[in-house]
Every structure is written in structure tokens, then in C-alpha cells.
Design a protein around this motif. Structure first.
Motif, PDB file in Angstrom:
ATOM      1  N   SER A 168     -12.415  42.021 112.159  1.00  0.00           N
ATOM      2  CA  SER A 168     -11.876  41.172 113.222  1.00  0.00           C
ATOM      3  C   SER A 168     -10.620  41.796 113.793  1.00  0.00           C
TER       4      SER A 168
ATOM      5  N   ASN B 112     -10.228  35.482 120.721  1.00  0.00           N
ATOM      6  CA  ASN B 112      -9.184  35.012 119.793  1.00  0.00           C
ATOM      7  C   ASN B 112      -9.431  35.478 118.358  1.00  0.00           C
TER       8      ASN B 112
ATOM      9  N   ASP C  76     -12.647  26.364 117.981  1.00  0.00           N
ATOM     10  CA  ASP C  76     -13.591  27.103 118.817  1.00  0.00           C
ATOM     11  C   ASP C  76     -13.364  28.599 118.650  1.00  0.00           C
ATOM     12  N   ASN C  77     -14.463  29.328 118.515  1.00  0.00           N
ATOM     13  CA  ASN C  77     -14.408  30.785 118.407  1.00  0.00           C
ATOM     14  C   ASN C  77     -14.763  31.394 119.756  1.00  0.00           C
ATOM     15  N   TYR C  78     -13.782  32.004 120.393  1.00  0.00           N
ATOM     16  CA  TYR C  78     -13.984  32.650 121.680  1.00  0.00           C
ATOM     17  C   TYR C  78     -14.150  34.160 121.473  1.00  0.00           C
ATOM     18  N   PRO C  79     -14.599  34.865 122.497  1.00  0.00           N
ATOM     19  CA  PRO C  79     -14.669  36.328 122.372  1.00  0.00           C
ATOM     20  C   PRO C  79     -13.287  36.982 122.294  1.00  0.00           C
TER      21      PRO C  79
ATOM     22  N   GLY D 154     -12.260  36.585 116.815  1.00  0.00           N
ATOM     23  CA  GLY D 154     -13.485  36.190 116.125  1.00  0.00           C
ATOM     24  C   GLY D 154     -14.095  37.326 115.317  1.00  0.00           C
TER      25      GLY D 154
ATOM     26  N   ASN E 159      -5.296  38.300 116.868  1.00  0.00           N
ATOM     27  CA  ASN E 159      -5.351  37.204 117.833  1.00  0.00           C
ATOM     28  C   ASN E 159      -4.040  37.175 118.612  1.00  0.00           C
TER      29      ASN E 159
ATOM     30  N   ARG F 106      -7.366  30.215 115.373  1.00  0.00           N
ATOM     31  CA  ARG F 106      -8.723  30.237 114.815  1.00  0.00           C
ATOM     32  C   ARG F 106      -8.614  29.975 113.320  1.00  0.00           C
TER      33      ARG F 106
ATOM     34  N   THR G 283     -19.210  33.719 118.014  1.00  0.00           N
ATOM     35  CA  THR G 283     -18.549  32.787 118.919  1.00  0.00           C
ATOM     36  C   THR G 283     -19.282  31.453 118.837  1.00  0.00           C
TER      37      THR G 283
ATOM     38  N   GLN H  95     -20.502  39.463 118.014  1.00  0.00           N
ATOM     39  CA  GLN H  95     -19.345  38.674 117.615  1.00  0.00           C
ATOM     40  C   GLN H  95     -19.745  37.222 117.420  1.00  0.00           C
TER      41      GLN H  95
END
Length: 299
Positions: free
Chosen positions: A253, A181, A176-179, A183, A256, A262, A236, A234
């Protein structure tokens, strides 16, 4: 730049001795039409304007799990640790990327030829395509280092000899791409502007630039101007989603520092009509695992 066959016009000069104003892009972003593939006319129009497209649920949950297992197999394979195609983090020494990954993984090789992927690449570029570059990227929790703002085409043009920005990248998320981690960030519409960089390309620059790029990056003034004019978005989304983005879009990017890793599969498609020539701003070519010089079409 003169090749062994003909004189190749340099439409996008870079790695200059003094700073130069950005160059308006002279070539299309979308070369095909709605009749050529799965993207609709409206989607192609949006991609032409923004320079990127996000697609949800390209891979199923079972497929995501299968590819995660494949990445775990690769990163734990001790026989690969000394391979030049494996790039480690500058500070932690953990695996950062594995290039030419289709050579190590039949599953990823098959994915590059999957109609869900290959059909869109052909449509965007309006021709048969080949893999210019592939890799899997790992950004572990707490330790994953980011990448400064850059245009891939600036590097591929200057160091690999890619004549035009007629290439597209597909980044398929396996986590999962979060705001928060690390991205990928993009500047919508920045693909319409080529930003020349200043400074000569060092010999064997790729040996350091794949860990931390310092040559071929835009100035802070150029980044500031583009960001204020175009904004920043971004990528996500859930694991299994895909980001298609133009080779010349400005992106980067952050680190993280969260516990959420990621990782992604990264496939770069180049038009067979845009095959590599001699580098435009480097003394020698990069290795084939970074810049594939065999333009045989993918089938």
C-alpha cells in the motif's frame, strides 16, 4: 527444520544468503468445496485463480458505525499506549495498529466467530481454523504510511514457523476505500509463486518490521517481473466491504496523503492442520499477540 516432534520439511526456503529464483507453489489455495460453505463453486474457482475475493456489504451501515466507535474507543484509551500490542507510526507517533485486538474488544471477538466470516474461512481452508493474528489498522489522513510489497506467508513461514500457505486474511473496511487514500494493492495470481528473500532475520525483527518492513521483502527485480506478468489491482469499495486474500499473495500500500482516513479490521485465519512449528528462518519465535501458537479451533 527440526521440531521437538518430527522433522519438518521446508517447502519454501527463504531469508537466503544469495538470491534465488521464485518457487512455484506446491499447495492449493482453496482447500474446501462449494458444499462446505457460502462461496459458490464459481467464486471458489475465481479465488483459486486470482488469490483474492472482494465482497460488498458484509457489514451493514449500523454495524460499520458500531465498529468505528469501537476503534475510536481503543485508540483514545490512554492505558493502551504503552502496551506492546499497540504499534505507532514511525514518524508521527500516532496509532498505526493494535494487535490481538479481540482481547480488547468483545465485539471484534464476536465478529471473528460470526458465520458470515468464520464460515468462509473454514471453507477456503477446508478445515477448522483458529486466529493466527488479529489487528485493527488505522491510516489517518495526511499521515498514514504505506507498506512495501511483500507476502505475509514469507514472514509467517520464516519468523513464525507456519509450514504451508494454508492461511487466509480477511480485511473488513470501516471507511470507504478510494483509489487515492492508500488502499491495498494486490497482484492477481501472484499467490501461485513464492518469492524467497535474501538476508538473515535480525533478532527481535518484529519490533521494527511492524512499523516498516525491511527484511523479508522481495527484490525490485522480482516485483517488476511479477507486476509486468500479472498486473496490479487495488481494493476499493464502500465501508462494510471485505477483502479475502491468500497468505502468499504479493501486496502493498502507498502513503495516504489525502484528508480521507482509512481503517479496517484485519483477521488472519490459519488451518488447525497447519499449526505453527519452530521458525524456518529465525532464531526465536515472535510474541503470541503477533503469532498465536494456540491452535484451538474457533467456535
Amino acid at each position: 527444520m527440526t521440531t521437538t516432534q518430527h522433522e519438518q520439511t521446508d517447502h519454501y526456503p527463504t531469508r537466503l544468503s544469495t538470491a534465488s529464483r521464485p518457487i512455484d507453489r506446491q499447495h492449493p489455495t482453496v482447500w474446501g468445496t462449494a458444499a462446505d460453505g457460502p462461496f459458490t463453486a464459481a467464486e471458489l474457482e475465481a479465488h483459486e485463480a486470482r488469490g483474492f475475493t472482494v465482497l460488498e456489504d458484509v457489514l451493514s451501515g449500523d454495524e460499520v458505525l458500531s465498529y468505528r466507535q469501537e476503534l475510536s474507543r481503543l485508540t483514545s484509551d490512554e492505558s493502551l499506549r504503552d502496551d506492546e500490542r499497540v504499534i505507532t507510526e514511525k514518524t508521527s507517533g500516532e496509532v498505526r495498529s493494535i494487535f490481538e485486538v479481540q482481547r480488547f474488544s468483545a465485539a471484534i471477538d464476536a465478529l471473528s466467530r460470526d458465520p458470515r466470516v468464520l464460515g468462509r474461512a473454514r471453507q477456503l481452508l477446508g478445515s477448522d481454523v483458529y486466529l493466527h493474528q488479529t489487528r485493527v489498522n488505522y491510516m489517518p489522513g495526511f499521515k498514514g504510511a504505506g507498506f512495501y510489497w511483500h507476502s505475509d506467508f514469507e514472514t509467517w513461514h520464516s519468523e513464525d514457523g507456519m509450514p504451508l500457505p494454508r492461511a487466509v486474511s480477511c480485511s473488513i473496511a470501516l471507511t470507504d476505500n478510494y483509489p487515492f487514500n492508500g488502499g491495498l494493492m494486490v497482484m492477481p495470481g501472484s499467490h501461485r509463486t513464492f518469492v524467497p528473500s535474501v538476508g538473515e532475520t535480525p533478532e527481535h525483527n518484529y519490533k521494527s518490521s511492524l512499523k516498516e518492513q525491511e527484511v523479508g521483502v522481495p527484490s525490485q527485480e522480482a516485483v517488476t517481473e511479477l507486476a509486468h506478468a500479472l498486473g496490479i489491482e487495488q481494493f476499493t469499495g464502500r465501508a462494510g466491504s471485505a477483502l479475502w486474500f491468500d497468505s502468499n499473495i504479493m501486496h502493498g500500500s502507498g502513503n495516504n496523503i489525502t484528508p480521507f482516513p482509512r481503517s479496517n479490521i484485519f483477521l488472519v485465519f490459519n488451518s488447525v492442520e497447519n499449526a505453527l512449528v519452530e521458525p524456518f528462518a529465525a532464531r526465536g519465535v515472535r510474541p503470541d499477540h503477533i503469532a498465536n501458537r494456540d491452535a484451538t479451533p474457533l467456535r
